[in-house]
Each structure stands twice: as structure tokens, then as C-alpha cells.
Design an enzyme around this catalytic site. Structure first.
Site, PDB file in Angstrom:
ATOM      1  N   VAL A  56       0.865  -1.179   0.000  1.00  0.00           N
ATOM      2  CA  VAL A  56       0.000   0.000   0.000  1.00  0.00           C
ATOM      3  C   VAL A  56       0.899   1.227   0.000  1.00  0.00           C
ATOM      4  O   VAL A  56       1.762   1.385   0.876  1.00  0.00           O
ATOM      5  CB  VAL A  56      -0.942   0.025   1.225  1.00  0.00           C
ATOM      6  CG1 VAL A  56      -1.741   1.321   1.264  1.00  0.00           C
ATOM      7  CG2 VAL A  56      -1.898  -1.163   1.180  1.00  0.00           C
ATOM      8  N   ALA A 101       4.520   4.123   2.999  1.00  0.00           N
ATOM      9  CA  ALA A 101       4.038   2.904   2.335  1.00  0.00           C
ATOM     10  C   ALA A 101       4.233   1.736   3.299  1.00  0.00           C
ATOM     11  O   ALA A 101       4.913   1.876   4.305  1.00  0.00           O
ATOM     12  CB  ALA A 101       4.822   2.651   1.054  1.00  0.00           C
ATOM     13  N   LYS A 102       3.645   0.618   3.000  1.00  0.00           N
ATOM     14  CA  LYS A 102       3.897  -0.604   3.779  1.00  0.00           C
ATOM     15  C   LYS A 102       3.506  -1.788   2.915  1.00  0.00           C
ATOM     16  O   LYS A 102       2.640  -1.668   2.045  1.00  0.00           O
ATOM     17  CB  LYS A 102       3.053  -0.597   5.054  1.00  0.00           C
ATOM     18  CG  LYS A 102       3.558  -1.508   6.137  1.00  0.00           C
ATOM     19  CD  LYS A 102       4.725  -0.879   6.864  1.00  0.00           C
ATOM     20  CE  LYS A 102       5.181  -1.676   8.049  1.00  0.00           C
ATOM     21  NZ  LYS A 102       6.117  -0.890   8.878  1.00  0.00           N
ATOM     22  N   GLY A 103       4.147  -2.931   3.160  1.00  0.00           N
ATOM     23  CA  GLY A 103       3.806  -4.103   2.368  1.00  0.00           C
ATOM     24  C   GLY A 103       3.911  -5.362   3.203  1.00  0.00           C
ATOM     25  O   GLY A 103       4.374  -5.322   4.349  1.00  0.00           O
TER      26      GLY A 103
END
Ligand code: NAD
Length: 411
Positions: A56, A101-103
Site C-alpha cells: 500500500v 508505504a507498507k507491504g
């Protein structure tokens, strides 16, 4: 309340304090891009298995988006969304030229062999390589991933785009990682703790500390507190909890954990019930493991005077209210654990310059950034007559809103 609802609630409260225009408030909540990919790999026994991966990308008004990649069975789009949003506010609080962001991939890394993890990481990178990049989105390690994972992403990404060390941070030193990065989050937690304690006329020396989680963040924080004369009286990890009212010998405990893989059977402490760790008598409580551990069930029993949120989102909003009423002072995650992303920024800068800083410079710069952010938060607390969490949120949200407005946002 789940992580996304809690983060969005903090954001909305900050937007109200700042008097943000409703349109900009709405636009800052909506993520820039949400990516979901299917990663199918052959297992070592030849069977095929599929995992779902997410990234995201929340906001890029202040610069390339930045955030970790987590391998964990409970990775879900809502949580990744919340953590991406937190990264946007965190990078702004630390005044780094980044967005958030992060994933993550929904998997259990300890059940995969090294070669399965490598294949999974490479397939995930193949699926997202054209959406990440040095000036677009720069991943880093998080729970369940490490420097080796970043090395595989770097290698796979470089097959498509040429040698690109700055595309990920938290790399091994031999591949362009920064000195001081591994300990940076724990070191930053201690710098943040010192800044807060100084405000209250106290210092680490002689105070008592309880730490939940003894992984990267918790164990480094414990070591620095111990070096500075703090008494770490209890720690826990997934294997259990131990305590010693006179202070645990942290270097010996780190060695014991390295040798045995567990905190248990350590001769310098007594085993305790892990459920009682968070309500143990102490001056400073440092949750450094999971989200949501302080909640309405246990908040009223917490006996610490200060809570330093080394983990992401350890206090849910109901606990926040209960603890505030009790007079417990909470240093929020978007500041307290920003040391990791700050040294990630230093790593990215060094890669782009093709230059390596010595560790002293890294640590001194980290200290400077953490102290500056603390003063900026205090100023926001004064301006808006609010607690430290809202001071940090108003600081981060205001910086991102200003950048968004300056760039112009008419379609
Ligand atoms: P890690 O995987 O190295 O360590 C996690 C620790 O938590 C381990 O000791 C594990 O045993 C322990 N743990 C897991 N479940 C537990 C439970 N039920 N009770 C007690 N302990 C438990 O992870 P980390 O990198 O140290 O990250 C910890 C937290 O800090 C996470 O919330 C992460 O998002 C946050 N954080 C990490 C960094 C970083 O640079 N590593 C930066 C910012 C925030």
C-alpha cells in the site's frame, strides 16, 4: 478497534485540531495506490503454493514513499493500509523527505526454507518492480524479513533496472547497508526516552524499565538502557517472560538468547507470567512486539508512569483514554520508533551519493533528528494544548497537508 480505524481516528482528531479543510482531510486519508499480487512458487518438494502479497502506497507529497515489508500469517490489507498511513505521518514527524508505504506477504516465514523464502521474495519483486523505485517507493525490512530479504529484492529489481542499491534500505553492509542501521530503532527509542525523561527532570540512570519483545527493537533498546545505568527489571518474548527486581544483566541475557533461542532458563532472572508483564510495577514500560497489546482489558492495571511505544500501534484508543486519565505519559509510535526509518534515510542518501558514513556520524545524526523531532512535537503540544500523541499527529499531518497544498492538487 482495528489498526486502520484507530489510525484514521487519530488522524481525524489531528485534522480537527489543525482546522484542516474537509477536502484535504479526505484526500489525505485515501491511499495513493493499493497493490495486491498472487505469488506462486514451487516448494522444495516440487508442489506449487500461492501466497498473497500487498503493497500500500499511502502518500508521496513530501517525497518517495517509504516503509517496511512484513512476512507474517496475519498480514491483511486493512492492517497494511493502517501501517502505510502511519509511515506517512512518521516520516513527516522526523522531517524526512519521504511519504509512507507498507507491504507484506501472508505467510509463516519460519515454516519456509531459505530457498523457498528466496523464491517467494523474488516472485513478489517481479510483480511489483515497476511500482517501486529509488524515487517512487523504497521498501525496508519489518517483522519476518531482514537484511537478506532486502538483498534478494535488490538483486531481482536490479535485473530489470540495473544496479540500484538505493531501492531498498536495511541491506547487508556489503551491499550498501548503513553502519548503525541494525541498532537504529532501539537506539532511537532510547534517545526519545531520554528526551521525554529530561522534560520531567529525570534520566535513564536508576529508573526501572519493563520491555515486551526481545527482537531487534526490544533487545537493542534494553542494551542501550542497561549501558546508561537503567534497570531493566522484566522482559518477554514469544518464548516467555523473566524478571529480576535488581535489574537483569542484559549483555548476559542477549548471549543466553543467542545460545539457546529463548529467554527461559536464564540463571540471572525468575520466570514470570507473560500476561503480567505489561502490568508490572516500573517507571517506564516499552512495548516492542505486537500491536494492540494495551487495551481496555489491561489499561487500568498498568503501573508504569511512562509508556514508550517502540512497537507500531501497541495502544488502542480505549486504552489511550484510560491511561491518559490515570496520568500515564505516552510517547507515541510515530515518534518513538522513528529511529529506524531515519537511519534508512541516511542509508538511501549514502547510496545515492556513493559514499559511506562512519558509525559515529550515523549515531550523532540520529540523535540530532530525534531531539529536533521531540522539540517540534512539544511546540505542537503547546500550540494546540494537546498530549504527545496529538502533538506528533498534528506535526506530521500539518507537514503533509502543507506539502500537498503547495504542490497544488487540482486535477
Ligand atoms: P522482531 O521480529 O525482531 O522481534 C519481535 C519480538 O517480539 C520477538 O522477540 C518476539 O519473540 C516477540 N514477540 C512476538 N509475539 C510476542 C508476544 N505475544 N509476547 C511477547 N513477545 C512477543 O521485530 P522488531 O523488528 O523488533 O519489531 C518489533 C516492533 O517494532 C513491531 O511492531 C515493528 O513494526 C516495530 N518497528 C520495528 C522497526 C525496526 O526497524 N525493526 C522500526 C519501527 C517499528
Amino acid at each position: 478497534m482495528n489498526a486502520l480505524a484507530a489510525t484514521s481516528r487519530n488522524f481525524r482528531n489531528a485534522a480537527r485540531l489543525l482546522g484542516l479543510d474537509a477536502k484535504i482531510e479526505k484526500s489525505l486519508l485515501i491511499p495513493f495506490r493499493e497493490i495486491k499480487v498472487e505469488c506462486t512458487i514451487p516448494k522444495d518438494d516440487g508442489t506449487l503454493v500461492s501466497y498473497v502479497g500487498f503493497r500500500v502506497q499511502h502518500d508521496n507529497a513530501r517525497g518517495p514513499m517509504k516503509g517496511g515489508i512484513r512476512y507474517h500469517p496475519e498480514v491483511d490489507p486493512d492492517e497494511v493500509n493502517a501501517l502505510a498511513q502511519l509511515m506517512t505521518w512518521k516520516t513527516a514527524v522526523a522531517d524526512l523527505p519521504y511519504g509512507g508505504a507498507k507491504g507484506g506477504i501472508g505467510c509463516t516465514p519460519r515454516e519456509l526454507s531459505k530457498s523457498e523464502l528466496e523464491r517467494l521474495t523474488r516472485v513478489f519483486t517481479q510483480k511489483i518492480h515497476d511500482l517501486i523505485g529509488i524515487h517512487t517507493d523504497v521498501p525496508a525490512p519489518d517483522m519476518g524479513t531482514n537484511a537478506q530479504t532486502m538483498a534478494w529484492i535488490l538483486d531481482e529489481y536490479s535485473k530489470f533496472h540495473g544496479h540500484s542499491p538505493a531501492v531498498v534500505t536495511g541491506k547487508p553492509i556489503d551491499l550498501g547497508g548503513s553502519l548503525g542501521r541494525e541498532a537504529a530503532t532501539g537506539r532511537g527509542v532510547v534517545f526519545a526516552t531520554e528526551a521525554l525523561l529530561a522534560e520531567h527532570g529525570k534520566s535513564v540512570k536508576g529508573l526501572t524499565f519493563v520491555i515486551q519483545g526481545f527482537g531487534n527493537v526490544g533487545s537493542w533498546a534494553a542494551q542501550f538502557l542497561h549501558e546508561k545505568g537503567g534497570k531493566v527489571v522484566a522482559v518477554s518474548d514469544i518464548t516467555g517472560a523473566i524478571s529480576n527486581p535488581n535489574g537483569l544483566d542484559i549483555p548476559a541475557l542477549v548471549k543466553h538468547k543467542e545460545d539457546t533461542g529463548s529467554l527461559l532458563n536464564f540463571s540471572g532472572g525468575d520466570v514470570m507470567n507473560p500476561n503480567e508483564l505489561l502490568i508490572q510495577e516500573c517507571d517506564v514500560l516499552i512495548p516492542s512486539a505486537l500491536g494492540g497489546v494495551l487495551n481496555r482489558e489491561n489499561a487500568s492495571s498498568v503501573r508504569a508512569k511512562f509508556i514508550i511505544e517502540a512497537a507500531n500501534h501497541p495502544t488502542d484508543p480505549e486504552a489511550d483514554e484510560i491511561l491518559s486519565k490515570k496520568g500515564v505519559i505516552i510517547l507515541p509510535d510515530i515518534y518513538a520508533n522513528a529511529g529506524g526509518v531515519t537511519v534508512s534515510y541516511f542509508e538511501w542518501v549514502q547510496n545515492i551519493q556513493g559514499f559511506m558514513w562512519d558509525e559515529e556520524k550515523v549515531n550523532n545524526e540520529l540523535h540530532r533528528y530525534m531531539n529536533k523531532a521531540f522539540q517540534d512535537i512539544k511546540n505542537m503540544c503547546k500550540t494546540h494544548d494537546c498530549n504527545l500523541r496529538m502533538g506528533a499527529f498534528t506535526l506530521g499531518v500539518n507537514r503533509v497537508a502543507r506539502a500537498t497544498l503547495l504542490r497544488g492538487w487540482e486535477a
